[in-house]
Design a protein around this motif. Structure first.
Motif, PDB file in Angstrom:
ATOM      1  N   PRO A   1       0.791  -1.230   0.000  1.00 54.02           N
ATOM      2  CA  PRO A   1       0.000   0.000   0.000  1.00 54.02           C
ATOM      3  C   PRO A   1       0.822   1.278   0.000  1.00 54.02           C
ATOM      4  CG  PRO A   1      -0.023  -1.014   2.163  1.00 54.02           C
ATOM      5  CD  PRO A   1       0.652  -1.986   1.250  1.00 54.02           C
ATOM      6  N   ALA A   2       2.101   1.155   0.325  1.00 54.82           N
ATOM      7  CA  ALA A   2       2.983   2.328   0.370  1.00 54.82           C
ATOM      8  C   ALA A   2       4.415   1.855   0.213  1.00 54.82           C
ATOM      9  CB  ALA A   2       2.812   3.071   1.699  1.00 54.82           C
ATOM     10  N   PRO A   3       5.345   2.765  -0.119  1.00 51.10           N
ATOM     11  CA  PRO A   3       6.741   2.355  -0.241  1.00 51.10           C
ATOM     12  C   PRO A   3       7.263   1.718   1.040  1.00 51.10           C
ATOM     13  CG  PRO A   3       6.434   4.569  -1.107  1.00 51.10           C
ATOM     14  CD  PRO A   3       5.161   4.196  -0.421  1.00 51.10           C
ATOM     15  N   THR A   4       8.124   0.750   0.873  1.00 51.98           N
ATOM     16  CA  THR A   4       8.765   0.110   2.020  1.00 51.98           C
ATOM     17  C   THR A   4       9.741   1.058   2.698  1.00 51.98           C
ATOM     18  OG1 THR A   4       8.644  -1.939   0.738  1.00 51.98           O
ATOM     19  CG2 THR A   4      10.000  -1.964   2.729  1.00 51.98           C
ATOM     20  N   GLU A   5      10.380   1.885   1.890  1.00 51.82           N
ATOM     21  CA  GLU A   5      11.344   2.869   2.400  1.00 51.82           C
ATOM     22  C   GLU A   5      11.217   4.135   1.565  1.00 51.82           C
ATOM     23  OE1 GLU A   5      16.195   3.453   2.955  1.00 51.82           O
ATOM     24  OE2 GLU A   5      15.366   1.483   2.464  1.00 51.82           O
ATOM     25  N   SER A   6      11.186   5.281   2.218  1.00 51.62           N
ATOM     26  CA  SER A   6      11.017   6.550   1.513  1.00 51.62           C
ATOM     27  C   SER A   6      12.203   7.472   1.765  1.00 51.62           C
ATOM     28  CB  SER A   6       9.728   7.249   1.955  1.00 51.62           C
ATOM     29  OG  SER A   6       8.597   6.491   1.609  1.00 51.62           O
ATOM     30  N   GLY A   7      12.550   8.245   0.720  1.00 50.44           N
ATOM     31  CA  GLY A   7      13.562   9.281   0.877  1.00 50.44           C
ATOM     32  C   GLY A   7      14.985   8.790   0.924  1.00 50.44           C
ATOM     33  N   ARG A   8      15.256   7.587   0.421  1.00 47.48           N
ATOM     34  CA  ARG A   8      16.643   7.115   0.404  1.00 47.48           C
ATOM     35  C   ARG A   8      17.463   7.945  -0.579  1.00 47.48           C
ATOM     36  NH1 ARG A   8      18.286   0.979  -1.209  1.00 47.48           N
ATOM     37  NH2 ARG A   8      17.190   0.518   0.751  1.00 47.48           N
ATOM     38  N   HIS A   9      18.715   8.235  -0.215  1.00 50.12           N
ATOM     39  CA  HIS A   9      19.598   8.982  -1.095  1.00 50.12           C
ATOM     40  C   HIS A   9      20.111   8.054  -2.190  1.00 50.12           C
ATOM     41  CE1 HIS A   9      20.642  11.873   2.469  1.00 50.12           C
ATOM     42  NE2 HIS A   9      19.354  11.814   2.200  1.00 50.12           N
ATOM     43  N   GLY A  10      19.494   8.099  -3.360  1.00 55.91           N
ATOM     44  CA  GLY A  10      19.948   7.294  -4.473  1.00 55.91           C
ATOM     45  C   GLY A  10      21.001   8.002  -5.289  1.00 55.91           C
ATOM     46  N   MET A  11      21.430   7.369  -6.361  1.00 54.80           N
ATOM     47  CA  MET A  11      22.433   7.984  -7.222  1.00 54.80           C
ATOM     48  C   MET A  11      21.863   9.147  -8.023  1.00 54.80           C
ATOM     49  SD  MET A  11      24.690   4.709  -8.452  1.00 54.80           S
ATOM     50  CE  MET A  11      23.328   3.554  -8.446  1.00 54.80           C
ATOM     51  N   CYS A  12      20.568   9.042  -8.385  1.00 51.84           N
ATOM     52  CA  CYS A  12      19.968  10.053  -9.247  1.00 51.84           C
ATOM     53  C   CYS A  12      18.992  10.963  -8.521  1.00 51.84           C
ATOM     54  CB  CYS A  12      19.262   9.393 -10.430  1.00 51.84           C
ATOM     55  SG  CYS A  12      20.411   8.568 -11.555  1.00 51.84           S
ATOM     56  N   GLY A  13      18.650  10.664  -7.280  1.00 54.51           N
ATOM     57  CA  GLY A  13      17.693  11.477  -6.562  1.00 54.51           C
ATOM     58  C   GLY A  13      17.217  10.777  -5.308  1.00 54.51           C
ATOM     59  N   LEU A  14      16.090  11.226  -4.784  1.00 51.63           N
ATOM     60  CA  LEU A  14      15.502  10.618  -3.599  1.00 51.63           C
ATOM     61  C   LEU A  14      14.571   9.491  -4.026  1.00 51.63           C
ATOM     62  CD1 LEU A  14      14.750  13.817  -1.481  1.00 51.63           C
ATOM     63  CD2 LEU A  14      16.650  12.205  -1.230  1.00 51.63           C
ATOM     64  N   LEU A  15      14.766   8.321  -3.424  1.00 48.90           N
ATOM     65  CA  LEU A  15      14.063   7.108  -3.839  1.00 48.90           C
ATOM     66  C   LEU A  15      13.022   6.687  -2.804  1.00 48.90           C
ATOM     67  CD1 LEU A  15      17.062   4.951  -5.092  1.00 48.90           C
ATOM     68  CD2 LEU A  15      15.170   5.740  -6.512  1.00 48.90           C
ATOM     69  N   ASP A  16      11.845   6.324  -3.306  1.00 49.27           N
ATOM     70  CA  ASP A  16      10.849   5.585  -2.526  1.00 49.27           C
ATOM     71  C   ASP A  16      10.862   4.161  -3.087  1.00 49.27           C
ATOM     72  OD1 ASP A  16      10.177   7.960  -1.276  1.00 49.27           O
ATOM     73  OD2 ASP A  16       8.556   8.396  -2.678  1.00 49.27           O
ATOM     74  N   ILE A  17      11.207   3.196  -2.250  1.00 45.30           N
ATOM     75  CA  ILE A  17      11.501   1.847  -2.705  1.00 45.30           C
ATOM     76  C   ILE A  17      10.408   0.886  -2.260  1.00 45.30           C
ATOM     77  CG2 ILE A  17      13.190  -0.022  -2.613  1.00 45.30           C
ATOM     78  CD1 ILE A  17      15.279   2.142  -1.938  1.00 45.30           C
ATOM     79  N   TYR A  18       9.999   0.011  -3.180  1.00 42.59           N
ATOM     80  CA  TYR A  18       9.002  -1.012  -2.890  1.00 42.59           C
ATOM     81  C   TYR A  18       9.697  -2.369  -2.828  1.00 42.59           C
ATOM     82  CZ  TYR A  18       5.553   2.556  -4.061  1.00 42.59           C
ATOM     83  OH  TYR A  18       4.801   3.699  -4.090  1.00 42.59           O
TER      84      TYR A  18
END
Length: 229
Positions: free
Chosen positions: A210-227
């Motif tokens: 229902p929502a990302p497992t993790e939000s706002g991770r510092h990725g290589m290209c930007g901020l990631l919301d990961i499922y």
């Protein structure tokens, strides 16, 4: 098989960095995947993806509704021209997270595993400054590679392969238990249907995140919301 997304892909939502790199453009960190294809579905905003591969340098416009993807061996850099947000699809979920990405740092850094590790590793925390410094160093190397022509690109590929060589056994194990297992399951289902065996159809159902497992991770290209299933 319920623990995998379809095809054992990785899915994340990306808000591309909008700060200024050394060449005056806004965006992410150029890098290459060695065994994984990557795809973009553009949700909002405008931008570009700069790619450098055996085909040479190319710049592709990204607008809402665009779907773009590229094969392993393609250096890619996202440029944010305004509010660029993307859904990212990654082949072989598990491999990118295990290091199947080499950043385009200058050749003296890429050629030194210890220096590369120090430059690539972020300290954690909410401060974005280290991510931007990493991005800027990779952009510097990317610009030098573009200027150096095919020879510089080939040299980077060789150095990248040497960097990841110690991880290949781990990657193979992740692939065998992930993407390969999912593909083999389809083969088993085809065989079963051919034999009149419908057992696997009784195991159908729906799974929901229902929502990302993790939000706002510092990725290589930007901020990631990961499922992550």
């Amino acid at each position: 098989m319920g623990s995998h997304l379809p095809g054992a892909v990785g899915v994340s939502r990306l808000s591309v960095y909008d700060t200024t790199a050394p060449d005056g453009l806004h965006g992410g960190t150029p890098h290459m995947h060695l065994t994984c294809s990557e795809g973009y579905v553009v949700l909002a905003g405008t931008g570009r993806v700069q790619t450098l591969s055996g085909e040479g340098y190319r710049e592709t416009a990204l607008t809402p509704g665009t779907v773009a993807w590229f094969r392993p061996g393609t250096i890619h850099r996202l440029v944010n021209d305004g509010g660029l947000r993307i859904v990212v699809l990654m082949q072989n979920s598990g491999l990118p997270e295990a290091g199947d990405a080499v950043l385009t740092f200058p050749s003296d850094v890429v050629g030194d595993p210890q220096a590369y590790r120090a430059a690539a590793t972020l300290p954690g925390g909410a401060d974005l400054a280290p991510a931007y410094r990493r991005r800027d160093l990779a952009v510097t190397g990317f610009l030098a590679m573009r200027a150096g022509g095919p020879e510089a690109f080939t040299a980077f590929c060789r150095a990248a392969a040497e960097l990841v060589a110690p991880r290949l056994a781990d990657w193979r194990q992740r692939w065998e238990s992930g993407a390969l297992e999912v593909a083999l399951a389809t083969g088993r289902q085809l065989d079963a249907l051919g034999n009149g065996d419908l057992t696997h159809l009784a195991a159908g159902g729906i799974e929901v995140l229902p929502a990302p497992t993790e939000s706002g991770r510092h990725g290589m290209c930007g901020l990631l919301d990961i499922y992550i299933p």
